[in-house]
Design a protein around this motif. Structure first.
Motif, PDB file in Angstrom:
ATOM      1  N   SER A   1     104.392 -39.509  32.949  1.00  0.00           N
ATOM      2  CA  SER A   1     104.131 -38.077  32.820  1.00  0.00           C
ATOM      3  C   SER A   1     102.653 -37.870  32.526  1.00  0.00           C
ATOM      4  O   SER A   1     101.979 -38.766  31.995  1.00  0.00           O
ATOM      5  CB  SER A   1     104.963 -37.440  31.698  1.00  0.00           C
ATOM      6  N   SER A   2     102.167 -36.695  32.858  1.00  0.00           N
ATOM      7  CA  SER A   2     100.814 -36.286  32.496  1.00  0.00           C
ATOM      8  C   SER A   2     100.914 -35.375  31.285  1.00  0.00           C
ATOM      9  O   SER A   2     101.853 -34.574  31.177  1.00  0.00           O
ATOM     10  CB  SER A   2     100.158 -35.550  33.661  1.00  0.00           C
ATOM     11  N   ILE A   3      99.968 -35.501  30.367  1.00  0.00           N
ATOM     12  CA  ILE A   3      99.960 -34.594  29.220  1.00  0.00           C
ATOM     13  C   ILE A   3      98.664 -33.777  29.218  1.00  0.00           C
ATOM     14  O   ILE A   3      97.612 -34.239  29.658  1.00  0.00           O
ATOM     15  CB  ILE A   3     100.092 -35.332  27.864  1.00  0.00           C
ATOM     16  N   VAL A   4      98.784 -32.548  28.755  1.00  0.00           N
ATOM     17  CA  VAL A   4      97.625 -31.714  28.433  1.00  0.00           C
ATOM     18  C   VAL A   4      97.822 -31.302  26.984  1.00  0.00           C
ATOM     19  O   VAL A   4      98.637 -30.447  26.666  1.00  0.00           O
ATOM     20  CB  VAL A   4      97.517 -30.485  29.353  1.00  0.00           C
ATOM     21  N   TRP A   5      97.074 -31.950  26.107  1.00  0.00           N
ATOM     22  CA  TRP A   5      97.232 -31.845  24.663  1.00  0.00           C
ATOM     23  C   TRP A   5      96.094 -30.973  24.132  1.00  0.00           C
ATOM     24  O   TRP A   5      94.953 -31.395  24.068  1.00  0.00           O
ATOM     25  CB  TRP A   5      97.202 -33.255  24.094  1.00  0.00           C
ATOM     26  N   THR A   6      96.409 -29.740  23.777  1.00  0.00           N
ATOM     27  CA  THR A   6      95.390 -28.822  23.260  1.00  0.00           C
ATOM     28  C   THR A   6      95.298 -28.993  21.751  1.00  0.00           C
ATOM     29  O   THR A   6      96.302 -28.907  21.041  1.00  0.00           O
ATOM     30  CB  THR A   6      95.749 -27.371  23.603  1.00  0.00           C
ATOM     31  N   GLU A   7      94.076 -29.242  21.302  1.00  0.00           N
ATOM     32  CA  GLU A   7      93.852 -29.511  19.877  1.00  0.00           C
ATOM     33  C   GLU A   7      92.585 -28.780  19.431  1.00  0.00           C
ATOM     34  O   GLU A   7      91.702 -28.485  20.245  1.00  0.00           O
ATOM     35  CB  GLU A   7      93.693 -31.020  19.665  1.00  0.00           C
ATOM     36  N   ARG A   8      92.517 -28.447  18.152  1.00  0.00           N
ATOM     37  CA  ARG A   8      91.296 -27.849  17.626  1.00  0.00           C
ATOM     38  C   ARG A   8      90.135 -28.812  17.824  1.00  0.00           C
ATOM     39  O   ARG A   8      90.235 -29.996  17.522  1.00  0.00           O
ATOM     40  CB  ARG A   8      91.472 -27.501  16.151  1.00  0.00           C
ATOM     41  N   SER A   9      89.028 -28.285  18.302  1.00  0.00           N
ATOM     42  CA  SER A   9      87.907 -29.147  18.703  1.00  0.00           C
ATOM     43  C   SER A   9      87.413 -30.026  17.571  1.00  0.00           C
ATOM     44  O   SER A   9      87.037 -31.195  17.783  1.00  0.00           O
ATOM     45  CB  SER A   9      86.763 -28.287  19.242  1.00  0.00           C
ATOM     46  N   GLU A  10      87.405 -29.503  16.335  1.00  0.00           N
ATOM     47  CA  GLU A  10      86.872 -30.298  15.231  1.00  0.00           C
ATOM     48  C   GLU A  10      87.747 -31.512  14.913  1.00  0.00           C
ATOM     49  O   GLU A  10      87.280 -32.478  14.294  1.00  0.00           O
ATOM     50  CB  GLU A  10      86.709 -29.438  13.970  1.00  0.00           C
ATOM     51  N   ALA A  11      89.021 -31.489  15.340  1.00  0.00           N
ATOM     52  CA  ALA A  11      89.916 -32.617  15.061  1.00  0.00           C
ATOM     53  C   ALA A  11      89.889 -33.679  16.152  1.00  0.00           C
ATOM     54  O   ALA A  11      90.374 -34.798  15.942  1.00  0.00           O
ATOM     55  CB  ALA A  11      91.353 -32.108  14.898  1.00  0.00           C
ATOM     56  N   VAL A  12      89.306 -33.360  17.304  1.00  0.00           N
ATOM     57  CA  VAL A  12      89.394 -34.261  18.461  1.00  0.00           C
ATOM     58  C   VAL A  12      88.616 -35.559  18.277  1.00  0.00           C
ATOM     59  O   VAL A  12      89.150 -36.642  18.569  1.00  0.00           O
ATOM     60  CB  VAL A  12      88.959 -33.521  19.742  1.00  0.00           C
ATOM     61  N   PRO A  13      87.365 -35.559  17.790  1.00  0.00           N
ATOM     62  CA  PRO A  13      86.650 -36.835  17.651  1.00  0.00           C
ATOM     63  C   PRO A  13      87.397 -37.851  16.800  1.00  0.00           C
ATOM     64  O   PRO A  13      87.490 -39.030  17.168  1.00  0.00           O
ATOM     65  CB  PRO A  13      85.318 -36.426  17.022  1.00  0.00           C
TER      66      PRO A  13
END
Length: 420
Positions: A238-250
């Motif tokens: 499957s493909s995922i598109v995981w939207t997350e708050r930008s500050e938590a991504v790094p």
């Protein structure tokens, strides 16, 4: 002799060899054959297209267009139909993730409302079709342009200058050609990033797409075609598109693989068994953007160069392919009447054809993201009530699924599966 080209045919140059640019080049050449010289310019044409492992949801209307262009058959066996869709709304820590809305995945009989396709497979099919149709493919960029009386001079990065009746900027959201034309860009960031990856899992997804609305943003699971392995087993993906708050991504992407996989499992769930990353997760900042005009003198904007929306509804590429269908039809009809494909009347028709639809989609996706990326209890109660009501109204659900599929009686001919 055409003043715009110095040859017998008007010339149209397309800057940007992505899916939208390639589709437009093919549509114009198929519709007008020797009546137009179509030139596609992009340095990426040097690369093997199969290296692009990104996946896209191709709505039914866009699939009909690709079928009318003769390229769908080359990717059909590798495309995964979306057979149904489930929408949930919960907090990440909630022990139960209730389903509020389900959609059957079919429109007009047995036609799936969307298919998942790998970008590399579709790009390769479009490139092969463009070569066969006689599109001129140049593995270099467009450096600039200079409108003249009756044409525009297009300068390539290699230094050559060609006159063209029309330049189409399909060079992405940071379009240098749009900037050179002085076209304004209205935009704002979402303070969210979209993490995309391909996931391998133990059990069959059965063609089901899932969208979990979480406080940080939607988490989408999109089914991909299973792959046969050398040992006879089948790899489910499957493909995922995981939207997350930008500050938590790094911190997420820099964590060790076990911790990142654990965070994935918290959002993905365990309904498909053991999970593994098949591709390295990549994050992209999310924003809204729209050009103040889609046209300038002898210039038309296409796809992301004209508009960027939130991926919450999976409509980004499909909007670009709608641009293709509209612009190709307007140019083809105009040229058959002997009109200038880069004339102001032709470009104004394109602007009118696309402005309202893109504005409406931008407003809808922006509103949905703000509504569902929100953990306020009153808002949660209202939206969940709304989802539940829609789930109990078959007529409204059919309307929504047809809109997602892009099926409208007023659509350009290619989106109805009709050749130009």
């Amino acid at each position: 002799m055409s003043a715009a080209t110095g040859s017998a045919q008007p010339r149209i140059v397309i800057a940007g060899g992505g899916l939208a640019g390639l589709s437009l080049a093919l549509a114009l050449k198929q519709a007008l054959a020797d009546g137009v010289d179509v030139v596609m310019a992009d340095p990426a044409l040097k690369r093997d297209p199969h290296g692009d492992k990104r996946s896209y949801a191709i709505a039914a209307a866009a699939r009909r267009m690709l079928q009318a262009l003769g390229v769908w058959g080359a990717v059909a066996e590798k495309a995964q139909p979306i057979l149904d869709m489930v929408i949930t709304d919960s907090r990440l820590q909630d022990p139960v993730r209730p389903t509020f809305l389900t959609f059957a995945g079919e429109v007009d009989g047995n036609e799936p409302f969307a298919h998942m396709v790998t970008a590399g497979d579709l790009t390769a099919a479009l490139l092969e079709a463009c070569r066969g149709a006689g599109v001129g493919l140049r593995a270099e960029g467009v450096k600039g342009f200079a409108p003249q009386a009756g044409h525009t001079d297009v300068t390539f990065t290699g230094g050559e200058v060609l006159p063209a009746a029309l330049l189409v900027a399909a060079d992405g959201a940071r379009s240098r050609l749009r900037e050179q034309a002085g076209i304004g860009w209205i935009s704002w960031p979402y303070n969210q990033s979209g993490i995309v990856a391909t996931i391998a899992h133990e059990r069959d997804h059965e063609g089901r797409a899932v969208e979990h609305f979480l406080p940080s943003g939607p988490f989408a699971i999109l089914p991909l075609k299973p792959e046969a392995q050398a040992d006879g087993r089948v790899k489910h993906r499957s493909s995922i598109v995981w939207t997350e708050r930008s500050e938590a991504v790094p911190a997420l992407l820099e964590s060790n693989p076990e911790d990142l996989l654990a965070e994935l499992e918290r959002r993905f769930g365990l309904q498909l068994g053991k999970l593994a990353f098949e591709t390295k997760p990549q994050a992209h900042p999310l924003s809204f953007g729209v050009a103040r005009s889609f046209v300038a003198e002898r210039l038309a904007l296409l796809g992301d160069a004209a508009h960027v929306i939130h991926p919450i509804a999976g409509q980004g590429l499909n909007l670009g392919l709608h641009d293709v269908a509209a612009l190709a039809e307007i140019i083809a009809d105009a040229m058959r009447l002997g009109l200038d494909p880069g004339g102001a009347d032709v470009l104004d028709s394109y602007e009118r054809a696309r402005r309202a639809s893109i504005t409406a989609m931008g407003i809808m996706t922006d509103g949905l993201n703000r509504l569902f990326s929100n953990d306020m209890l009153p808002v949660r109660l209202i939206r969940d009530l709304g989802l539940g009501l829609v789930d109990r109204m078959p007529g409204l659900k059919r309307f929504f699924i047809r809109e997602a599929a892009g099926l409208r009686d007023t659509s350009p001919r290619l989106l109805r599966g009709e050749a130009l």
